[in-house]
Enzyme design. Structure first.
Site, short mmCIF file in Angstrom:
data_model
loop_
_atom_site.label_atom_id
_atom_site.label_comp_id
_atom_site.label_asym_id
_atom_site.label_seq_id
_atom_site.Cartn_x
_atom_site.Cartn_y
_atom_site.Cartn_z
CG ASN A 1 -24.97 78.31 -41.71
OD1 ASN A 1 -26.18 79.10 -42.02
ND2 ASN A 1 -23.93 78.29 -41.55
CB THR B 1 -15.16 66.00 -43.46
OG1 THR B 1 -14.84 66.98 -42.29
CG2 THR B 1 -16.76 65.41 -43.24
N GLY C 1 -12.08 67.52 -46.99
CA GLY C 1 -12.13 68.67 -48.03
C GLY C 1 -12.02 68.03 -49.39
CG ASP D 1 -22.61 74.63 -41.37
OD1 ASP D 1 -22.10 74.10 -40.21
OD2 ASP D 1 -22.52 76.07 -41.28
#
Length: 291
Positions: A28, A204, A206, A237
């Site tokens: 990906n 990260t 969201g 990804d």
């Protein structure tokens, strides 16, 4: 499979819609980077089966150099993804051929690592291959980015080999070996990760954006507006691929993360993974005139 709700233990849920398609974190990310304009070489392992042959054809169409991909005796990796109406997902993986990837395979990929601007490593592959790849990146002077998913504790000698580590909120405590109820907030976690690597860490979060910890301090990256969330599968990804491309183009980590946030926001608005990875034109249109 898209479901009305994810089943609990012992429960069968009907009403699902099944949609098969290619995946795998390394694949990906390679495709995502190629669609954004990068020259990409991929090292992974597949089986001598229909899934493996389909993967090689996909990489050919997407312009990913897969000449060094290993063909193993085991079947190509498969994953089962359950997606709820909210877009949240649950994933189970059978690694299969990926378990054949080792330090010897990485040694045969050394020239590609040395020629690269950025080396991205994910953790669906065995630990020996992860460490060998990161060490090769350090030895050849190539910037190393670790996407530590699926998360597991890292060996102590691995941490100094990482220039940028980028887990999500679930993965960070696992990497740090923290038990439930550890009491650390997101800022504590990203600082602890940076201290382990000596480089930089991106957490990260969201819909809450991301946090960057560098020697110079902490930076908040606001979320990019996503619109209607359809499927969060592949968002990490897409973020990783875009971050790597932006770093290779010479952007600062802060600007690279903002670019990556826009890529992730695009991906969650579409079903599936590979169909949702943005092209450069799509991402440029989403960002508009933003810096």
């Amino acid at each position: 499979m898209r479901l009305p709700k994810a089943p609990v233990a012992g429960e069968t849920v009907s009403g699902g819609v099944f949609d098969p398609g290619p995946g795998g974190k390394g694949s990906n990310q390679a495709i995502g980077a190629a669609r954004l304009g990068a020259e990409v070489a991929l090292l992974t392992a597949v089986g001598d089966d229909d899934f493996g042959r389909a993967a090689r054809e996909l990489w050919r169409r997407e312009g990913v150099d897969a000449r060094h991909v290993v063909t193993a005796q085991a079947p190509t990796m498969v994953g089962f993804i359950l997606v709820e109406p909210s877009g949240e997902n649950r994933i189970a993986i059978a690694p299969g051929a990926l378990d054949a990837l080792d330090a010897t395979a990485v040694a045969g990929f050394r020239a590609e690592i040395a020629a690269a601007d950025v080396l991205v490593v994910s953790m669906e592959i065995p630990e020996a291959a992860v460490v060998a790849a990161l060490r090769t990146g350090r030895e050849t002077g190539t910037r190393t980015v670790l996407n530590p998913a699926p998360a597991r504790p890292l060996p102590d000698d691995c941490w100094p080999l990482i220039d940028v580590i980028m887990p999500n909120q679930t993965e960070a405590p696992v990497l740090l070996g923290l038990a439930d109820g550890h009491g650390l907030d997101d800022e504590d976690l990203v600082r602890a990760l940076r201290e382990r690597t000596g480089g930089a860490a991106i957490l990260t979060r969201g819909g809450e954006g991301a946090l960057i910890a560098q020697e110079s301090g902490l930076t908040r990256v606001p979320p990019h507006p996503a619109g209607t969330v359809v499927d969060t599968t592949g968002a990490g990804d897409s973020f990783t691929a875009a971050l790597a491309v932006a770093l290779a183009e010479g952007r600062t980590l802060e600007r690279a993360a903002a670019f990556a946030a826009a890529a992730g926001a695009h991906t969650v608005t579409l079903a599936g993974v590979v169909p949702a990875l943005p092209t450069r034109d799509q991402l440029t249109a989403r960002i508009g005139n933003a810096p």
